[in-house]
Design a protein around this motif. Structure first.
Motif, PDB file in Angstrom:
ATOM      1  N   ALA A 198       0.956  -1.086  -0.022  1.00 42.82           N
ATOM      2  CA  ALA A 198      -0.116   0.033  -0.441  1.00 42.82           C
ATOM      3  C   ALA A 198       0.585   1.229   0.053  1.00 42.82           C
ATOM      4  O   ALA A 198       0.698   2.204  -1.039  1.00 42.82           O
ATOM      5  N   THR A 199       2.065   0.913   0.465  1.00 38.66           N
ATOM      6  CA  THR A 199       2.815   2.211   0.773  1.00 38.66           C
ATOM      7  C   THR A 199       3.665   2.431  -0.316  1.00 38.66           C
ATOM      8  O   THR A 199       3.671   3.679  -0.944  1.00 38.66           O
ATOM      9  N   ARG A 200       3.481   1.401  -0.881  1.00 33.96           N
ATOM     10  CA  ARG A 200       4.595   2.052  -2.597  1.00 33.96           C
ATOM     11  C   ARG A 200       3.391   1.764  -3.627  1.00 33.96           C
ATOM     12  O   ARG A 200       3.644   2.463  -5.209  1.00 33.96           O
ATOM     13  N   VAL A 201       2.217   1.899  -3.384  1.00 29.48           N
ATOM     14  CA  VAL A 201       0.933   2.203  -3.967  1.00 29.48           C
ATOM     15  C   VAL A 201       1.343   3.632  -4.666  1.00 29.48           C
ATOM     16  O   VAL A 201       1.292   4.091  -5.331  1.00 29.48           O
ATOM     17  N   ALA A 202       1.498   3.823  -3.254  1.00 29.37           N
ATOM     18  CA  ALA A 202       0.566   5.456  -2.822  1.00 29.37           C
ATOM     19  C   ALA A 202       2.242   6.105  -3.452  1.00 29.37           C
ATOM     20  O   ALA A 202       1.067   6.988  -3.888  1.00 29.37           O
ATOM     21  N   GLU A 203       3.068   5.756  -3.504  1.00 30.78           N
ATOM     22  CA  GLU A 203       3.970   6.588  -3.629  1.00 30.78           C
ATOM     23  C   GLU A 203       4.281   6.789  -5.379  1.00 30.78           C
ATOM     24  O   GLU A 203       4.235   8.439  -5.222  1.00 30.78           O
ATOM     25  N   ALA A 204       4.017   5.633  -5.609  1.00 27.44           N
ATOM     26  CA  ALA A 204       4.046   5.556  -7.426  1.00 27.44           C
ATOM     27  C   ALA A 204       3.095   5.796  -8.107  1.00 27.44           C
ATOM     28  O   ALA A 204       3.288   6.399  -9.194  1.00 27.44           O
ATOM     29  N   THR A 205       2.240   6.714  -7.609  1.00 25.23           N
ATOM     30  CA  THR A 205       0.755   6.935  -8.062  1.00 25.23           C
ATOM     31  C   THR A 205       0.131   8.272  -7.672  1.00 25.23           C
ATOM     32  O   THR A 205      -0.806   8.854  -7.827  1.00 25.23           O
ATOM     33  N   ILE A 210      -7.513   5.280  -5.664  1.00 21.64           N
ATOM     34  CA  ILE A 210      -8.189   3.987  -6.212  1.00 21.64           C
ATOM     35  C   ILE A 210      -9.072   3.302  -6.085  1.00 21.64           C
ATOM     36  O   ILE A 210      -9.090   3.041  -4.693  1.00 21.64           O
ATOM     37  N   ARG A 211     -10.518   3.603  -6.535  1.00 22.95           N
ATOM     38  CA  ARG A 211     -11.814   3.216  -5.924  1.00 22.95           C
ATOM     39  C   ARG A 211     -11.799   1.767  -6.065  1.00 22.95           C
ATOM     40  O   ARG A 211     -12.754   0.845  -6.281  1.00 22.95           O
ATOM     41  N   LEU A 212     -11.082   1.318  -7.297  1.00 24.98           N
ATOM     42  CA  LEU A 212     -11.433  -0.087  -7.846  1.00 24.98           C
ATOM     43  C   LEU A 212      -9.883  -1.551  -7.841  1.00 24.98           C
ATOM     44  O   LEU A 212      -9.323  -1.012  -8.601  1.00 24.98           O
ATOM     45  N   GLY A 213     -10.168  -2.801  -7.035  1.00 25.80           N
ATOM     46  CA  GLY A 213      -8.935  -3.327  -7.350  1.00 25.80           C
ATOM     47  C   GLY A 213      -9.885  -4.883  -7.653  1.00 25.80           C
ATOM     48  O   GLY A 213     -10.497  -5.640  -7.456  1.00 25.80           O
ATOM     49  N   PHE A 214      -8.776  -5.515  -7.875  1.00 27.48           N
ATOM     50  CA  PHE A 214      -8.709  -6.786  -8.235  1.00 27.48           C
ATOM     51  C   PHE A 214      -8.142  -7.739  -7.708  1.00 27.48           C
ATOM     52  O   PHE A 214      -6.773  -8.107  -7.971  1.00 27.48           O
ATOM     53  N   ASP A 215      -8.346  -8.916  -7.442  1.00 29.87           N
ATOM     54  CA  ASP A 215      -7.870  -9.854  -6.117  1.00 29.87           C
ATOM     55  C   ASP A 215      -8.392 -11.784  -7.220  1.00 29.87           C
ATOM     56  O   ASP A 215      -9.134 -11.868  -6.865  1.00 29.87           O
ATOM     57  N   CYS A 216      -7.634 -11.998  -7.564  1.00 30.19           N
ATOM     58  CA  CYS A 216      -7.648 -13.411  -7.771  1.00 30.19           C
ATOM     59  C   CYS A 216      -6.305 -14.743  -6.995  1.00 30.19           C
ATOM     60  O   CYS A 216      -6.105 -15.687  -7.334  1.00 30.19           O
ATOM     61  N   VAL A 217      -6.197 -13.934  -6.298  1.00 23.00           N
ATOM     62  CA  VAL A 217      -4.918 -14.761  -5.452  1.00 23.00           C
ATOM     63  C   VAL A 217      -5.611 -15.616  -4.288  1.00 23.00           C
ATOM     64  O   VAL A 217      -5.488 -16.432  -3.618  1.00 23.00           O
ATOM     65  N   ARG A 227      -5.738  -2.656   0.957  1.00 26.23           N
ATOM     66  CA  ARG A 227      -4.936  -1.496   1.554  1.00 26.23           C
ATOM     67  C   ARG A 227      -4.630  -0.338   0.760  1.00 26.23           C
ATOM     68  O   ARG A 227      -4.111   0.050   1.436  1.00 26.23           O
ATOM     69  N   SER A 228      -5.100  -0.986  -0.378  1.00 27.96           N
ATOM     70  CA  SER A 228      -4.032   0.452  -1.515  1.00 27.96           C
ATOM     71  C   SER A 228      -5.139   1.183  -2.420  1.00 27.96           C
ATOM     72  O   SER A 228      -4.788   1.824  -2.985  1.00 27.96           O
ATOM     73  N   LEU A 229      -6.620   0.773  -1.937  1.00 22.86           N
ATOM     74  CA  LEU A 229      -7.820   1.300  -2.102  1.00 22.86           C
ATOM     75  C   LEU A 229      -7.296   2.644  -1.674  1.00 22.86           C
ATOM     76  O   LEU A 229      -7.267   2.826   0.167  1.00 22.86           O
ATOM     77  N   ALA A 230      -8.951   3.326  -1.684  1.00 20.90           N
ATOM     78  CA  ALA A 230      -9.316   4.579  -1.237  1.00 20.90           C
ATOM     79  C   ALA A 230     -10.804   4.149  -0.294  1.00 20.90           C
ATOM     80  O   ALA A 230     -11.194   3.319  -0.479  1.00 20.90           O
ATOM     81  N   ILE A 231     -10.435   5.197   0.664  1.00 21.79           N
ATOM     82  CA  ILE A 231     -12.061   5.231   2.208  1.00 21.79           C
ATOM     83  C   ILE A 231     -13.010   5.279   0.441  1.00 21.79           C
ATOM     84  O   ILE A 231     -13.046   5.939  -0.243  1.00 21.79           O
ATOM     85  N   GLY A 232     -14.035   3.606   0.434  1.00 20.47           N
ATOM     86  CA  GLY A 232     -15.472   3.562   0.156  1.00 20.47           C
ATOM     87  C   GLY A 232     -14.919   2.666  -1.278  1.00 20.47           C
ATOM     88  O   GLY A 232     -15.642   2.069  -2.118  1.00 20.47           O
ATOM     89  N   GLY A 233     -13.608   1.938  -0.996  1.00 19.87           N
ATOM     90  CA  GLY A 233     -13.431   1.486  -2.580  1.00 19.87           C
ATOM     91  C   GLY A 233     -14.001  -0.231  -2.746  1.00 19.87           C
ATOM     92  O   GLY A 233     -14.217  -0.877  -1.601  1.00 19.87           O
ATOM     93  N   THR A 234     -13.089  -0.858  -3.966  1.00 22.78           N
ATOM     94  CA  THR A 234     -14.322  -2.160  -3.226  1.00 22.78           C
ATOM     95  C   THR A 234     -13.401  -3.116  -4.564  1.00 22.78           C
ATOM     96  O   THR A 234     -12.269  -1.972  -5.612  1.00 22.78           O
ATOM     97  N   VAL A 235     -12.672  -4.249  -3.586  1.00 23.00           N
ATOM     98  CA  VAL A 235     -12.471  -4.934  -4.113  1.00 23.00           C
ATOM     99  C   VAL A 235     -12.811  -6.181  -4.650  1.00 23.00           C
ATOM    100  O   VAL A 235     -13.952  -6.502  -3.822  1.00 23.00           O
ATOM    101  N   VAL A 236     -12.397  -6.776  -5.811  1.00 21.29           N
ATOM    102  CA  VAL A 236     -13.655  -7.977  -6.511  1.00 21.29           C
ATOM    103  C   VAL A 236     -12.774  -9.044  -6.693  1.00 21.29           C
ATOM    104  O   VAL A 236     -11.540  -9.166  -7.136  1.00 21.29           O
ATOM    105  N   ASN A 237     -12.787 -10.261  -6.320  1.00 18.92           N
ATOM    106  CA  ASN A 237     -12.315 -11.382  -5.889  1.00 18.92           C
ATOM    107  C   ASN A 237     -12.680 -12.148  -6.762  1.00 18.92           C
ATOM    108  O   ASN A 237     -14.165 -12.603  -7.365  1.00 18.92           O
TER     109      ASN A 237
END
Length: 326
Positions: A198-205, A210-217, A227-237
């Motif tokens: 999450a820290t490195r994502v914030a630095e790189a962007t 970021i409101r949307l994340g995809f997880d297939c792991v 933890r890399s998303l903004a408040i109110g973000g959505t993770v889709v597995n």
């Protein structure tokens, strides 16, 4: 004809499947005989062989859920397709076979141009990537999305489709040598997963929301996306490559209002109209046929080497898809 059959399921997927010879079927009225040109082996196919997938066909069964074929013979009364025409193999029809019979009315014709290996992979992963980008959050050009296992088939399509739609991507991988290929593909940010993601994502962007994340792991990787998303973000597995259930810390739910949702393409197929499906596949087929959308291919195998092909598809560290060819 040849086809890859299994009569049982087990922990070692290549051990349960065999290439067998069968009599080539003759199409009846309203049917066509299709000669398979190429069919991929997806993670869902491997999980079906081990018995871990969410939808398991009755045994005995033929492997494979997608592919491309050429019409070889017509049954009486068929006028919607012609001999020699390329078509998508019916989803879930047992596509690991040199020939199969299908109802002509349900076939989706394909352009006469385009790499058959790429067209063979357009039924599962490209629609998944497209729908992940459109069905959960209303994204605008310039918005960011984040995904793990970004060097997977779906991950590569997400990068390409996101770029075409004006979205930017953070792409999380599990090994260093996967970074350069995804950067070359158009990934805006590519990072190796880790506790400080999450820290490195914030630095790189630049602290992008970021409101949307995809997880297939699954497992703790899900929470790292959360933890890399903004408040109110959505993770889709949409998968569990780790073999573990999704884990998200209570703080992500309680203090950051993150939502966890699931996506399974089979549900979309059940609810979508025929016209919606045709529109989606027509758009994807056009992109694939012109080379604007593609996935990496590691190796092709003949059906006679189905055990080797499944073993290769189930192994870690691959750099592309495994496909079957006649």
């Amino acid at each position: 004809m040849q086809r890859a059959e299994y009569t049982a399921r087990g922990p070692v997927p290549q051990d349960v499947i065999e290439c067998v010879d069968r009599e080539t079927p003759t199409p009846k009225a309203g049917e066509v005989l299709i000669e398979m040109l190429a069919a991929p082996i997806n993670p869902s196919d491997v999980l079906t062989l081990t018995g871990q997938y969410g939808l398991l066909p009755p045994l005995p069964a033929i492997g494979g859920n997608e592919g491309i074929g050429r019409v070889a013979a017509l049954g009486d009364g068929v006028t919607s397709v012609s001999v020699g025409q390329r078509v998508l193999l019916p989803v879930g029809a047992g596509t690991w076979a040199s020939h199969l019979v299908a109802q002509a009315a349900g076939l989706i014709p394909l352009p006469p141009v385009g790499d058959p290996l790429q067209l063979a992979m357009m039924t599962v992963n490209p629609p998944t990537a497209s729908l992940l980008l459109s069905e959960f959050i209303a994204l605008a050009p310039g918005d960011w999305v984040i995904q793990n296992a970004a060097n997977s088939g779906v991950g590569e399509y997400v990068i390409q489709l996101a770029k075409r739609r004006g979205f930017r991507t953070v792409n999380v991988v599990r090994r260093q040598d996967a970074i350069a290929p995804l950067q070359a593909l158009g990934g805006d940010v590519v990072l190796v997963d880790g506790p400080d993601l999450a820290t490195r994502v914030a630095e790189a962007t630049g602290n992008a929301k970021i409101r949307l994340g995809f997880d297939c792991v699954g497992g703790s990787a899900t929470d790292r996306i959360a933890r890399s998303l903004a408040i109110g973000g959505t993770v889709v597995n949409y998968g569990a490559l780790s073999g573990e259930a999704c884990k998200i810390a209570p703080g992500s739910f309680v203090f950051r209002d993150v939502t966890l949702r699931g996506f399974w393409l089979a549900f979309w197929f059940r609810n979508a109209t025929v016209e919606q499906q045709r529109t989606l596949f027509t758009d994807i087929a056009t992109l694939v046929a012109t080379g604007a959308l593609a996935a990496s291919v590691q190796e092709t195998f003949p059906l006679s080497r189905i055990k080797d092909a499944v073993a290769a598809a189930a192994s870690g560290g691959r750099r592309g898809k495994i496909l079957l060819v006649p």
